[in-house]
Structure formats: structure tokens, C-alpha cells
Design a protein around this motif. Structure first.
Motif, PDB file in Angstrom:
ATOM      1  N   GLN A 113      -2.034   0.051   6.861  1.00 58.27           N
ATOM      2  CA  GLN A 113      -1.713  -0.754   5.683  1.00 58.27           C
ATOM      3  C   GLN A 113      -0.318  -1.382   5.812  1.00 58.27           C
ATOM      4  N   ARG A 114       0.626  -0.619   6.350  1.00 54.29           N
ATOM      5  CA  ARG A 114       1.966  -1.177   6.579  1.00 54.29           C
ATOM      6  C   ARG A 114       1.888  -2.345   7.570  1.00 54.29           C
ATOM      7  N   LEU A 115       1.140  -2.144   8.632  1.00 55.72           N
ATOM      8  CA  LEU A 115       1.017  -3.192   9.650  1.00 55.72           C
ATOM      9  C   LEU A 115       0.331  -4.429   9.092  1.00 55.72           C
ATOM     10  N   ALA A 116      -0.605  -4.246   8.179  1.00 52.09           N
ATOM     11  CA  ALA A 116      -1.270  -5.389   7.556  1.00 52.09           C
ATOM     12  C   ALA A 116      -0.263  -6.226   6.758  1.00 52.09           C
ATOM     13  N   VAL A 117       0.630  -5.537   6.048  1.00 47.41           N
ATOM     14  CA  VAL A 117       1.680  -6.241   5.307  1.00 47.41           C
ATOM     15  C   VAL A 117       2.589  -7.001   6.263  1.00 47.41           C
ATOM     16  N   LEU A 118       3.013  -6.346   7.330  1.00 49.33           N
ATOM     17  CA  LEU A 118       3.911  -6.974   8.297  1.00 49.33           C
ATOM     18  C   LEU A 118       3.256  -8.179   8.978  1.00 49.33           C
ATOM     19  N   ASN A 119       2.006  -8.035   9.361  1.00 47.67           N
ATOM     20  CA  ASN A 119       1.318  -9.150  10.023  1.00 47.67           C
ATOM     21  C   ASN A 119       1.159 -10.345   9.083  1.00 47.67           C
ATOM     22  N   GLU A 120       0.879 -10.079   7.822  1.00 48.23           N
ATOM     23  CA  GLU A 120       0.767 -11.166   6.837  1.00 48.23           C
ATOM     24  C   GLU A 120       2.100 -11.896   6.674  1.00 48.23           C
ATOM     25  N   LEU A 121       3.192 -11.129   6.566  1.00 50.52           N
ATOM     26  CA  LEU A 121       4.500 -11.721   6.308  1.00 50.52           C
ATOM     27  C   LEU A 121       5.092 -12.430   7.527  1.00 50.52           C
ATOM     28  N   GLN A 122       4.523 -12.187   8.701  1.00 51.12           N
ATOM     29  CA  GLN A 122       4.979 -12.905   9.895  1.00 51.12           C
ATOM     30  C   GLN A 122       4.911 -14.413   9.702  1.00 51.12           C
ATOM     31  N   SER A 123       3.894 -14.873   8.997  1.00 50.78           N
ATOM     32  CA  SER A 123       3.682 -16.310   8.854  1.00 50.78           C
ATOM     33  C   SER A 123       4.197 -16.869   7.531  1.00 50.78           C
ATOM     34  N   THR A 124       4.706 -16.026   6.642  1.00 51.66           N
ATOM     35  CA  THR A 124       5.113 -16.514   5.316  1.00 51.66           C
ATOM     36  C   THR A 124       6.585 -16.287   4.998  1.00 51.66           C
ATOM     37  N   LEU A 125       7.218 -15.329   5.653  1.00 50.13           N
ATOM     38  CA  LEU A 125       8.590 -14.963   5.312  1.00 50.13           C
ATOM     39  C   LEU A 125       9.563 -16.092   5.605  1.00 50.13           C
ATOM     40  N   ARG A 126       9.482 -16.656   6.799  1.00 49.65           N
ATOM     41  CA  ARG A 126      10.403 -17.732   7.186  1.00 49.65           C
ATOM     42  C   ARG A 126      10.203 -18.966   6.305  1.00 49.65           C
ATOM     43  N   ARG A 127       8.968 -19.231   5.921  1.00 47.56           N
ATOM     44  CA  ARG A 127       8.695 -20.398   5.075  1.00 47.56           C
ATOM     45  C   ARG A 127       9.356 -20.245   3.706  1.00 47.56           C
ATOM     46  N   ALA A 128       9.318 -19.041   3.138  1.00 47.32           N
ATOM     47  CA  ALA A 128       9.958 -18.808   1.841  1.00 47.32           C
ATOM     48  C   ALA A 128      11.460 -19.078   1.928  1.00 47.32           C
ATOM     49  N   ILE A 129      12.088 -18.625   3.001  1.00 45.38           N
ATOM     50  CA  ILE A 129      13.526 -18.860   3.187  1.00 45.38           C
ATOM     51  C   ILE A 129      13.798 -20.349   3.357  1.00 45.38           C
TER      52      ILE A 129
END
Length: 244
Positions: A113-129
């Protein structure tokens, strides 16, 4: 096992292969885990739930990384609260390696479940910034107000909405968290979370609109004009699935 113990064992495991590439990876992982410890403290690994991990990355890291980049870009001489804040890509990559190692070494049931969160945020975190920085630059250049990090509301306070009503009874200003529902060029439809009111069109400059995607959450102050809703101030933008 607490975070400090897990970090020591993980770094020791990485250090078994002592080539130049791995030394760089160790430095990256140390920074990532120090960042994790800044947020969580020396807690037991079991308490780092997928929900808390998401909050750490999607809210705390996004805010810290945005502020740090702004200060670097404007030579604003204030000491960073997190001096060694890693790049988003390096942070996610290092945390994936850490939780992969921990899950395999200790059969942690939360690992996937932790890895699922991390994999999802790989493509969205930089865009939010990127959205945060583009909005900040737009409002600053235009001469509008911009007040990271406190304005407008906070997740801890639960968010809020305050509406200004014109003489004819129509709402002419809104303030709060808006979830993006639809993007049509520079025109955006969003739902204000507290009232669940859909607002359209919110007008974004082209260079900002190109960064937007459905489900991102943005803290905005907007006013109504004949052309649509204009942005007068903003807080932070957050990745999809960030809790309000």
C-alpha cells in the motif's frame, strides 16, 4: 523497529556494493530518510501508514519544496526549515527503495500500500510544485497578492469558504479549496469542497493552464467578472487524492 534503526540497516545494506553509482544513491537515500524523519520523528515503521505517507509527500513536501524553490529564485535570505530537501524524483525513488527493502526484509503487510502511494505520486508530485511556482510567479508579476505558506487556509483547520455577495444577491467572490473537474483551454471548472459548488469558468493564464490536470486541489481566492472568475490570490496546489 523504529525509523532510525531501519535507516541504519537499510544504508548498511546499500553500502555492500561500493561502486561510485551506489555511493551517490546512498547520499540520496540518506537525504530522503532525513526528510522522512523531519516529518515523522523517530517513530515505529508500522505507524507510517499509507495515509500518513501520502500526507507527508502530497502536503508537507509540496509546501516545503515550493517555498524552498521560491526562496532560491528570489534570493530571499531566510534559513530553510529543511536544509537538505531532495528533489521530488530523488525523494520518491529513494523511498521506494527503502520501503521495498523493509517490506522484503521484515514482511511488512503495509508495504504494498505504501508503494502504491509512492508510485502514484511519482507522476503528480512535481506537477503540483510546478503549478505552485507558476501561480506564484503570475500573481507576483501581475502585482497581485501572494502569501505562501499561510494564505489562504490550512488543512489542519479543515479549510473554509467565505463568500462576498453583491447588491443583487449574487456571489461575486469565493475563497477555499477547489478540486479541478474539467479543463477547456484556459477555462477551468472546479468544485469548491466545502459547499460542493461547481464554479466555471475560472480563468487561468495559458502557461499555468497547461500544467493543470483533473483532480488536482488548489487553494484559491477568486472574484467574478463578465469574462469569468479571475484569480486574485492563492495558497498551494496539491496532487489528486490529497485530503482536505
Amino acid at each position: 523497529m523504529n525509523l532510525a534503526q531501519a535507516q541504519s540497516l537499510f544504508i548498511a545494506a546499500l553500502a555492500k556494493n561500493r561502486d561510485e553509482e551506489n555511493h551517490l544513491a546512498i547520499a540520496d537515500c540518506l537525504q530522503a530518510l532525513e526528510c522522512l524523519a523531519t516529518y515523522f520523528g523517530n517513530v515505529r515503521i508500522a505507524t507510517i501508514t499509507p495515509e500518513r505517507l501520502r500526507d507527508f509527500l502530497a502536503r508537507w513536501y509540496v509546501e516545503e519544496a515550493t517555498i524552498k524553490t521560491q526562496r532560491r529564485n528570489t534570493d530571499f535570505s531566510i534559513t530553510d526549515s529543511v536544509p537538505h530537501l531532495p528533489d521530488a524524483e530523488i525523494l520518491i525513488k529513494s523511498l521506494i527503495a527503502f520501503f521495498n527493502w523493509h517490506g522484503e526484509s521484515f514482511n511488512d503487510p503495509l508495504n504494498q500500500q505504501r508503494l502504491a502511494v509512492l508510485n502514484e505520486l511519482q507522476s503528480t508530485l512535481r506537477r503540483a510544485i510546478a503549478i505552485n511556482l507558476a501561480l506564484s510567479n503570475y500573481l507576483t508579476t501581475r502585482g497581485g497578492a501572494i502569501q505562501f505558506p499561510e494564505f489562504l487556509t490550512s488543512f489542519e483547520a479543515g479549510g473554509h469558504s467565505e463568500y462576498d455577495v453583491g447588491a443583487n444577491g449574487e456571489v461575486c467572490a469565493r475563497e477555499g479549496y477547489f478540486r479541478i473537474l474539467r479543463i477547456d483551454g484556459e477555462k477551468v471548472e472546479a468544485e469548491e469542497l466545502i459547499s460542493e459548488t461547481r464554479v466555471f469558468p475560472i480563468i487561468f493564464p495559458e502557461n499555468i493552464a497547461r500544467w493543470l490536470e483533473v483532480a488536482y486541489l488548489i487553494n484559491l481566492e477568486i472574484v467574478h467578472t463578465p469574462e469569468g472568475w479571475q484569480i486574485t490570490n492563492c495558497g498551494f496546489a496539491y496532487p489528486p487524492n490529497t485530503e482536505s
